[in-house]
Scaffold this active site. Structure first.
Site, PDB file in Angstrom:
ATOM      1  CG  ASP A  86      19.953   5.903 -38.107  1.00 31.77           C
ATOM      2  OD1 ASP A  86      19.133   5.366 -37.331  1.00 31.77           O
ATOM      3  OD2 ASP A  86      20.277   7.105 -38.014  1.00 31.77           O
ATOM      4  CD  GLU A 106      17.614  10.265 -44.960  1.00 35.79           C
ATOM      5  OE1 GLU A 106      18.444  10.954 -45.594  1.00 35.79           O
ATOM      6  OE2 GLU A 106      17.550  10.239 -43.717  1.00 35.79           O
ATOM      7  CG  ASP A 137      14.019  19.721 -48.113  1.00 37.64           C
ATOM      8  OD1 ASP A 137      13.212  20.634 -47.870  1.00 37.64           O
ATOM      9  OD2 ASP A 137      15.131  19.636 -47.576  1.00 37.64           O
ATOM     10  N   GLY A 138      12.687  17.326 -46.052  1.00 38.32           N
ATOM     11  CA  GLY A 138      11.733  17.388 -44.942  1.00 38.32           C
ATOM     12  C   GLY A 138      11.053  18.734 -44.812  1.00 38.32           C
ATOM     13  CG  ASP A 155      17.259  10.857 -36.066  1.00 41.22           C
ATOM     14  OD1 ASP A 155      18.250  11.479 -35.621  1.00 41.22           O
ATOM     15  OD2 ASP A 155      17.291   9.650 -36.347  1.00 41.22           O
ATOM     16  CB  SER A 156      17.973  17.065 -38.118  1.00 39.43           C
ATOM     17  OG  SER A 156      18.307  17.635 -36.870  1.00 39.43           O
ATOM     18  CB  THR A 157      22.695  15.667 -40.180  1.00 37.90           C
ATOM     19  OG1 THR A 157      22.096  16.598 -41.093  1.00 37.90           O
ATOM     20  CG2 THR A 157      22.524  14.266 -40.740  1.00 37.90           C
ATOM     21  CG  ASP A 158      25.929  17.952 -36.410  1.00 36.52           C
ATOM     22  OD1 ASP A 158      25.215  17.684 -35.429  1.00 36.52           O
ATOM     23  OD2 ASP A 158      27.034  17.429 -36.619  1.00 36.52           O
ATOM     24  N   PRO A 162      22.896  19.214 -45.511  1.00 27.54           N
ATOM     25  CG  PRO A 162      23.112  17.093 -46.449  1.00 27.54           C
ATOM     26  CD  PRO A 162      23.889  18.140 -45.705  1.00 27.54           C
TER      27      PRO A 162
END
Length: 286
Positions: A86, A106, A137-138, A155-158, A162
């Protein structure tokens, strides 16, 4: 007829936000991406039906995940940001002239393109010349990094879908190896309030404590995240988030924030008793 977006935060709790219109809906190879416009929170982004950010409160998350480590580390030159499609973390980092290079990893290019188009307030610095965006992929990216970064922001998603690989012992070990001898890693640490989220929070904390000599947790209050009570992890090879906080140096920068202050920085590490207990149970196992 009224339209509402609802996110199930537990099987028994939903957050619902009245929506004026849907601006975008699409599916990448990784996830479903939606952007809505709401009278109370402005535009907001969801991934697979889960709230990622709103225009009204995103500043809280992005300021706290960025300025806390920047106020502690005396000289950040090279930064790795994992996730953050974002652009909010990049926006805050680019306010520091001493940062020479930022790698942003990202996994989903469509998230970046959607945010550039529909969330310009957040993505406004994704064209900064110091930024290199890697669409991969991080977990895979960081495996080959050694002694390369002063700061890593996860700063990851849950911890499912992914973002699942960004909460493993292997990943945190790779972050340790990728940092220089005085490096700092900061990550979003989930909410401690609901039972399922608390377990994820404990699991992440345990793996970080096992990987870093200094590991602390701090908090912020973000209205649209589950329970509104959100945690971040601060892990370091050398610097303590309170003992090494240089308030004068940071305040002399003259950066204007809407949430972060160096006074708040200190208070954010003083956690409620139930959170201390949650973390202590894990630390005693290590």
């Amino acid at each position: 007829m009224d339209f509402w977006f609802s996110e199930a935060q537990t099987p028994n709790v939903k957050l619902s936000i009245k929506v004026d219109k849907q601006l975008f809906s699409g599916k990448s190879e990784f996830q479903r991406i939606d952007v809505f416009e709401a009278p109370e929170f402005g535009r907001f982004l969801t991934l697979d039906g889960y709230m990622m950010l709103t225009e009204k409160d995103e500043f809280i998350y992005h300021e706290m995940i960025t300025h806390v480590p920047m106020a502690v580390h005396p000289k950040v030159r090279d930064v790795l940001v994992i996730g953050a499609g974002d652009g909010g973390v990049i926006r805050e980092l680019t306010r520091y002239p001493e940062i020479e290079h930022i790698d942003m990893v990202e996994i989903d290019p469509l998230v970046v393109e959607v945010c550039k188009k529909y969330l310009p307030q957040t993505s406004c610095r994704l064209n900064d010349p110091r930024l290199t965006i890697h669409y991969e992929d991080g977990v895979r990216f960081i495996r080959s990094c050694r002694d390369q970064y002063d700061l890593i922001i996860v700063d990851s998603t849950d911890p499912f879908g992914p973002g699942e690989g960004l909460f493993t012992r292997e990943f945190y070990g790779s972050c340790y190896n990728a940092l220089r001898e005085d490096g700092i890693m900061v990550n979003q640490h989930e909410s401690p309030f609901y039972a399922e989220d608390a377990v994820a929070c404990q699991r992440a904390h345990k793996r970080i404590v096992e990987s870093f000599p200094i590991s602390r947790v701090y908090q912020a209050h973000i209205p649209t995240y589950p329970s509104g009570h959100w945690l971040f992890g601060f892990a370091s090879k050398k610097y303590h988030p309170l003992k090494d906080l240089d308030e004068t140096r940071w305040n002399m920068r003259g950066l204007t924030c809407r949430y972060y202050t160096t006074t708040l920085h200190k208070g954010a590490f003083y956690l409620p008793a139930y959170v201390e207990e949650l973390l202590k149970d894990v630390e005693q196992e290590c």
